[in-house]
Design a protein around this motif. Structure first.
Motif, PDB file in Angstrom:
ATOM      1  N   ARG A  79     -11.060   1.211   8.203  1.00  0.00           N
ATOM      2  CA  ARG A  79     -10.710   0.610   6.920  1.00  0.00           C
ATOM      3  C   ARG A  79      -9.263   0.171   6.961  1.00  0.00           C
ATOM      4  O   ARG A  79      -8.464   0.720   7.724  1.00  0.00           O
ATOM      5  CB  ARG A  79     -10.886   1.630   5.783  1.00  0.00           C
ATOM      6  N   GLU A  80      -8.896  -0.786   6.121  1.00  0.00           N
ATOM      7  CA  GLU A  80      -7.516  -1.250   6.073  1.00  0.00           C
ATOM      8  C   GLU A  80      -6.651  -0.293   5.258  1.00  0.00           C
ATOM      9  O   GLU A  80      -7.108   0.360   4.326  1.00  0.00           O
ATOM     10  CB  GLU A  80      -7.439  -2.658   5.461  1.00  0.00           C
ATOM     11  N   GLY A  81      -5.349  -0.241   5.641  1.00  0.00           N
ATOM     12  CA  GLY A  81      -4.388   0.542   4.893  1.00  0.00           C
ATOM     13  C   GLY A  81      -4.206   1.935   5.445  1.00  0.00           C
ATOM     14  O   GLY A  81      -4.895   2.361   6.381  1.00  0.00           O
ATOM     15  N   ALA A  82      -3.232   2.657   4.873  1.00  0.00           N
ATOM     16  CA  ALA A  82      -2.953   4.025   5.280  1.00  0.00           C
ATOM     17  C   ALA A  82      -3.613   4.983   4.296  1.00  0.00           C
ATOM     18  O   ALA A  82      -4.745   5.419   4.495  1.00  0.00           O
ATOM     19  CB  ALA A  82      -1.453   4.251   5.374  1.00  0.00           C
ATOM     20  N   SER A  83      -2.934   5.284   3.176  1.00  0.00           N
ATOM     21  CA  SER A  83      -3.506   6.228   2.216  1.00  0.00           C
ATOM     22  C   SER A  83      -4.840   5.742   1.661  1.00  0.00           C
ATOM     23  O   SER A  83      -5.731   6.546   1.352  1.00  0.00           O
ATOM     24  CB  SER A  83      -2.515   6.472   1.077  1.00  0.00           C
ATOM     25  N   THR A  84      -5.006   4.434   1.545  1.00  0.00           N
ATOM     26  CA  THR A  84      -6.248   3.888   0.995  1.00  0.00           C
ATOM     27  C   THR A  84      -7.438   4.044   1.930  1.00  0.00           C
ATOM     28  O   THR A  84      -8.587   3.926   1.504  1.00  0.00           O
ATOM     29  CB  THR A  84      -6.070   2.399   0.666  1.00  0.00           C
ATOM     30  N   SER A  85      -7.180   4.317   3.209  1.00  0.00           N
ATOM     31  CA  SER A  85      -8.265   4.384   4.187  1.00  0.00           C
ATOM     32  C   SER A  85      -8.748   5.806   4.448  1.00  0.00           C
ATOM     33  O   SER A  85      -9.741   6.001   5.151  1.00  0.00           O
ATOM     34  CB  SER A  85      -7.798   3.776   5.516  1.00  0.00           C
ATOM     35  N   ILE A 123       0.851  -1.191   0.000  1.00  0.00           N
ATOM     36  CA  ILE A 123       0.000   0.000   0.000  1.00  0.00           C
ATOM     37  C   ILE A 123       0.888   1.242   0.000  1.00  0.00           C
ATOM     38  O   ILE A 123       1.766   1.381   0.863  1.00  0.00           O
ATOM     39  CB  ILE A 123      -0.912   0.033   1.249  1.00  0.00           C
ATOM     40  N   PRO A 124       0.707   2.167  -0.929  1.00  0.00           N
ATOM     41  CA  PRO A 124       1.501   3.401  -0.917  1.00  0.00           C
ATOM     42  C   PRO A 124       1.321   4.160   0.394  1.00  0.00           C
ATOM     43  O   PRO A 124       0.194   4.304   0.886  1.00  0.00           O
ATOM     44  CB  PRO A 124       0.939   4.190  -2.105  1.00  0.00           C
ATOM     45  N   GLY A 125       2.446   4.614   0.965  1.00  0.00           N
ATOM     46  CA  GLY A 125       2.376   5.318   2.238  1.00  0.00           C
ATOM     47  C   GLY A 125       3.593   6.195   2.448  1.00  0.00           C
ATOM     48  O   GLY A 125       4.122   6.801   1.523  1.00  0.00           O
ATOM     49  N   GLY A 126       4.071   6.234   3.692  1.00  0.00           N
ATOM     50  CA  GLY A 126       5.082   7.194   4.116  1.00  0.00           C
ATOM     51  C   GLY A 126       4.379   8.348   4.799  1.00  0.00           C
ATOM     52  O   GLY A 126       3.320   8.810   4.342  1.00  0.00           O
TER      53      GLY A 126
END
Length: 312
Positions: free
Chosen positions: A278-284, A36-39
């Motif tokens: 929701r699951e994920g960082a940017s996706t949530s 999952i794209p993040g940072g």
């Protein structure tokens, strides 16, 4: 529209979902795996853009497949990436374990982020156009200090998330307008485990502090005023990864729009509460329409009185 520049990291999150996190030397069987794209920088940029800000990103990605995907995610999220550098080698990665309670443990490998040691001329010009500059500590400290000093010189408000926690140099604190640690980072910075005491101690170095308290909400402290705790909505967390970055991105938009601090914290708290379901960082991360709908459902600022924002 609030103009926000983010000087920060981009990482590909490599996320394993497990019933419980393994102890040292232990192996556990996971139930799923996602990239999952993040940072912290990219997360805050996406959160602010979804919350309604006009956002630009300064940082770096590598020449690998992750770098292509990270840039595309920011572009798709309406974040300006004109000054996002591409450098030879690997992009940053974050190796994340998420348990069934939504808790997480993270190891970050900087990759391309470690090459961003100073600002370019174009970076300085971009910062000068912003209402707020968002900073974290996943880039080399030298460029974080330079970014904060540049913003101060150009009259741009700086918001620093001191994560991963480390000692902060006096010149960085002197150029920081709002410091946003979580309660563990606040304790690491001050040696004080009580969030209120930690916030008051941090006010010796910066004019405003917000300590995020997870499910308990957030604590706001400013020089010359009593600290205020703003509760968070009660929700069942699925994945808390990126919740703090969602909070900061939404908070930056709310402050840029001139909302009073307690209202801004409540609005940002709702954004974070939506994200942990929701699951994920940017996706949530929620969009502005979702935040506004949930904020309106709580009564907004009309019903927010002393029973809901507690002075401590």
């Amino acid at each position: 529209m609030t103009s926000i520049v983010v000087l920060g990291s981009t990482n590909m999150d490599l996320v394993a979902y497990v019933p419980r996190a393994p102890a040292l030397g232990e192996t556990v069987t996971g139930r799923s795996f996602r990239t999952i794209p993040g940072g912290k920088g990219a997360n805050q940029a996406v959160a602010a853009a979804r919350a309604g800000g006009e956002v630009s990103m300064i940082g770096a990605v590598g020449t690998d497949e992750f770098g292509v995907r990270l840039r595309a995610t920011l572009d798709h999220g309406a974040v300006d990436t004109d000054l996002l550098r591409t450098v030879e080698g690997a992009s940053g990665t974050a190796h994340i374990v998420v348990d069934d309670e939504g808790g997480n443990a993270i190891v970050v490998v900087p990759g391309a982020n470690g090459t961003v040691t100073s600002l370019d001329h174009g970076d300085e010009a971009l910062i000068g156009t912003a209402d707020l500059l968002l900073l974290q500590l996943e880039l080399p400290l030298s460029v974080v200090v330079e970014g904060a000093a540049t913003a101060r010189r150009l009259g741009v408000r700086t918001v620093l998330t001191p994560a991963p926690a480390q000692p902060l140099p006096p010149e960085l604190l002197a150029a920081t307008d709002l410091l946003v640690p979580n309660e563990h980072e606040a304790a690491a910075l001050t040696g004080l485990t009580d969030p209120r005491e930690a916030a008051l101690a941090l006010l010796r170095d910066v004019p405003e502090v917000v300590v995020t308290l997870g499910a308990a909400g957030s604590l706001y402290a400013a020089r010359g005023a009593d600290p205020v705790v703003v509760p968070a909505p009660r929700v069942r967390a699925v994945d808390t990864t990126g919740a703090g970055d969602t909070f900061v991105g939404a908070l930056a938009v709310a402050l840029g729009e001139g909302r009073p601090a307690p209202e801004a914290l409540a609005w940002a708290g709702i954004a974070a509460a939506l994200s942990v379901q929701r699951e994920g960082a940017s996706t949530s991360m929620p969009f502005r329409t979702e935040i506004e709908a949930a904020f309106g459902a709580t009564g907004g600022d009309e019903d927010r009185d002393e029973r809901e924002t507690d002075r401590v």
